[in-house]
Every structure is written in C-alpha cells, then in structure tokens.
Design a protein around this motif. Sequence first.
Motif: not given
Length: 503
Positions: A161-162, A199-200, A207-208, A241-245
């Motif tokens: 996934y990553i 993930l981060a 990055s996230y 939930l991940g959002l790009r920085q």
Amino acid sequence: MKSNRVFRTIDLFAGPGGLAEGFSTSTGPAEFKIDLSVEMDAGAFSTLRLRSFYRNLDPSGRQDYIDFANGEIPLKEIVQRHGVAWEQAEAETAMLELGKPDDDRKLDVRLDKLLEDDADNFVVIGGPPCQAYSLAGRSRNAGNADYTPEKDRRHFLFREYIRILDKVRPRAFVMENVKGILSSSVSGGRIFELIHRDLANAAGPDSYRLFSLSPEPDKSGYLLRAEEHGVPQARHRVIILGLRQDVAASLDASEIRLPKATREVSVEEAIGDLPELRSGLSRGEDNFPCWKKAVGEAFLAAADAAPEGSGLRERLWQHHKAIQQRMETGRSSTSYGTTPPSEFVKTLRDDRLIRPPNHETRGHMTSDLARYAFCATFAELEGRPPSSRDFPEVLAPNHQSWNSGKFADRFKVQVWNRPSSTVTSHISKDGHYFIHPDPTQCRSLTVREAARLQSFPDDYVFLGNRTSQYVQVGNAVPPVLARQIALVLGQLLAGGIKQARAA
C-alpha cells in the motif's frame, strides 16, 4: 450542487468493493471516480468488476442489469449488449496479487498509464488483508507451533500500500483495517506504530499528516464504530486518513470528524422486510415436508431440554405448533413479500427489483436445528443471546472446552432490536454465530441478510459460489460508512482547493 472537482480514486485490496461503492456514490462538493480497483481473489474480483460494469451502464443498460438481478436474463447477455461498459469495467479493475513481483509490474504499467496526464487529483483507498492482525487470526496462529510472525507476509502487505502511495503521491488516502492491528506485534514491536510511521513518510520524510475521523479521537484514537454512523452492525475498524502536507497545511485537524448518527439502526430495520425462508437440510432429503418434520422435532427437543415450567419451554411449544401449521416455505424467494421496508431499507432497495438477490439459505445439520431453535427463542424472551452457561446440557455441542468460556458464544443469535454483532468472513464456514432472530425460520443468515447488515444496496449482486459470497461480505467495508468518509474527505479537499485559489 455541481462538483468542484472530480478526484481519481485507486482502490487497493478492494475485496468486493465496499469502499469504492461508498466513495463513488458520495454526493457533496467533490466527487470520486474509481479509476482502478485491485483485488486478488477471483470471487471478489468478479463481484468488483460487475459493480464497475454497473457504474458504467447508461439508463437502458441499468434496466438490463436489474433484469439480470431479477434472474430474468443471464449476465453473459447483458455483457454482450453493453460491450463498451464491460470494456470500461475491465479497464477499471485488475485481478492482481500485490507483493507478487509479476503482478506488481503489471500494476505499475496500469498506474503509469493513469499518471501520464500528470494531474494532481488522485486519492488512494483500501486496506491490506487483515487475517494476520485480527484477534481470531492471531488465536489460530498461536495454536500453530510452526507459526513464525516474522515470516508471515500478511503482516507486511501494508508496505505494498505504501509503495503505491510513494508512486502515485495522492492528495489523500484512506486506509482501513481491523482493530486487532492496534495490539498486533512482531519481534516485540507494535505493528501499528510501524504502519503509522511508514504512512507518514510514504512519499518522503513527513510527506503526509495522519488524522483520525473518530467523533471522539482522544478516547477512540483511529477507531470508528460503524453502529454510531448508521450501519446496523457493531463493526469497529481502524480508519486512517492521510493528507499530503501541502494539502493539510491550511486545515484545522479539529474539524476532521465523522458526525455520529442520531440513533442506531437495528437488525429488524435492516432485514425485517425480507421474506421468510426455511433452512436447508444438509444431509438426507431436503424438501419442505422433511424440513417441517425435522424442525418440528428440533423444537420439541429444545422444549424438553428447557427448564420445566419456564416461559422458554412454553414459547418453544408455541413455535412448534406454528411450524406445524405453516404453509410451504422455500429456501429462496421469488418476491419481496408484503412487509414494508424501513427508512433504512428504502435507501437500499431499487423499486425495479422484484426479489432480493443472494437471498437463499444454506443447509444445516439436524443436530444443530434444536440449538438454533433454543438460541433464537431464548433471545426472543431475554433480549440477549444465550451463552454456554444458559445451554441445557443435552443441547450442548460435543466440545471438550465447552464450559471453559472459550466457546461461550459458539452459538449466537442476532437480536431484533439492536445492531448485529460484527459480520466476519467466518460466516462462510458455519452459521452458528449468525443465527436468524426469527426462531421459526430456524437458520443462519443468508448472504443478502449479511449484506444488508453491511449496508450494501440490494442491487449489489455478489458473484462466485455461496462460500465466496459470504467471505466477500464479511471482509467488506460497509458502503454507508465509506460514503460518510468520502463526504468528509470531499469537503476537506474542496475546501483546500478554494483556499489555495484564494491565496
């Protein structure tokens, strides 16, 4: 409202497509178009591709699809009639096993094609297989002397996934998994801490930014309880939930919440309108007279086993008499019957459907019928399923550990007036944990009933054999929950776009 933007969505470890269904049907300031769904299991993939086909059909094609769901025309015929939509479905789905080198290369070719236009409007959704993280899976593994967690590749499928996140660099991602991932460990290290860190940093250091959607993140962390969000099932899952920085920079994390529903949806609201069916008999002759005799004897046996003078014994006798007076009942339905749908079910039923698809019972051993009769009648009176200590000894299964507490819920009936227990893939192996709340039907849940508890619409047809269908439903993300996640994410992305333009 016209969409501010359409986000191209890649669905990994897609199963039968519960997340994709919720995202593709979300309405709000942003829309999500499913560009690619990836799944390795043949049965789940066939269902996934069929739903993609459905999304690509024009109105006349949708009617043909309904005719197929009603059993009036074969799938092969509507595929021939609507070849363009089928080609689009084949382009939007891929049966590939992530982590397998040849399949990874094939997937990369598909992704490179999608990335050719260099559009920065991608979202990635999905969750790695959860068997290695689930509490039940870990219990089974613990009983295997040869099991080595470090060698179980399922622990590390999240890295696939990553890898895709690093390649696509989406504006946002949503990752789902079982709550057991929070406590799972390998070599003394917590799997969740490893996943959270990776993930981060999926597309480079920091990055996230990762967010919880929980209404009470300080209390629940990343855990979402589906019953709090309009799903008629107590299903607790980790949602990250991940959002790009650059997307997250202007957002207030305190605003990222999934609102609670005003009330819970009960099992009765979810499946109470579906027509009555009889259980099948897995051994010997299987027809209505044989069923009537077998189930009648089962209720008598359960009544004899119940405490003398109890309301339970009397109620079992009443059900026995009702079954003897019953007119012929089938194992599948040709219509919906006359019971009106609840407000919840109205959102799932298409008026053009004349019958609920995938609504067919499986066979049960006659030795289990008395247990089903006892369990459902007990719950009818007590408002809860019986545990092993409530079972009469004569009805107890022949398990050495029956009284140890390990099998306390071996036979579990769902209760009409509250959400169901978690629908899992184990429903494919037996129905003992998913007994229908109507004692006189004396059976486990059908695929359609399980799908209703997962909030799938009735026109969502599950393909493959029945065992595969149960597995697909048990492994899926409830579309109603996915739709709410998509709505929150769409509001965030659309708001981020507005702020960026204003600046």
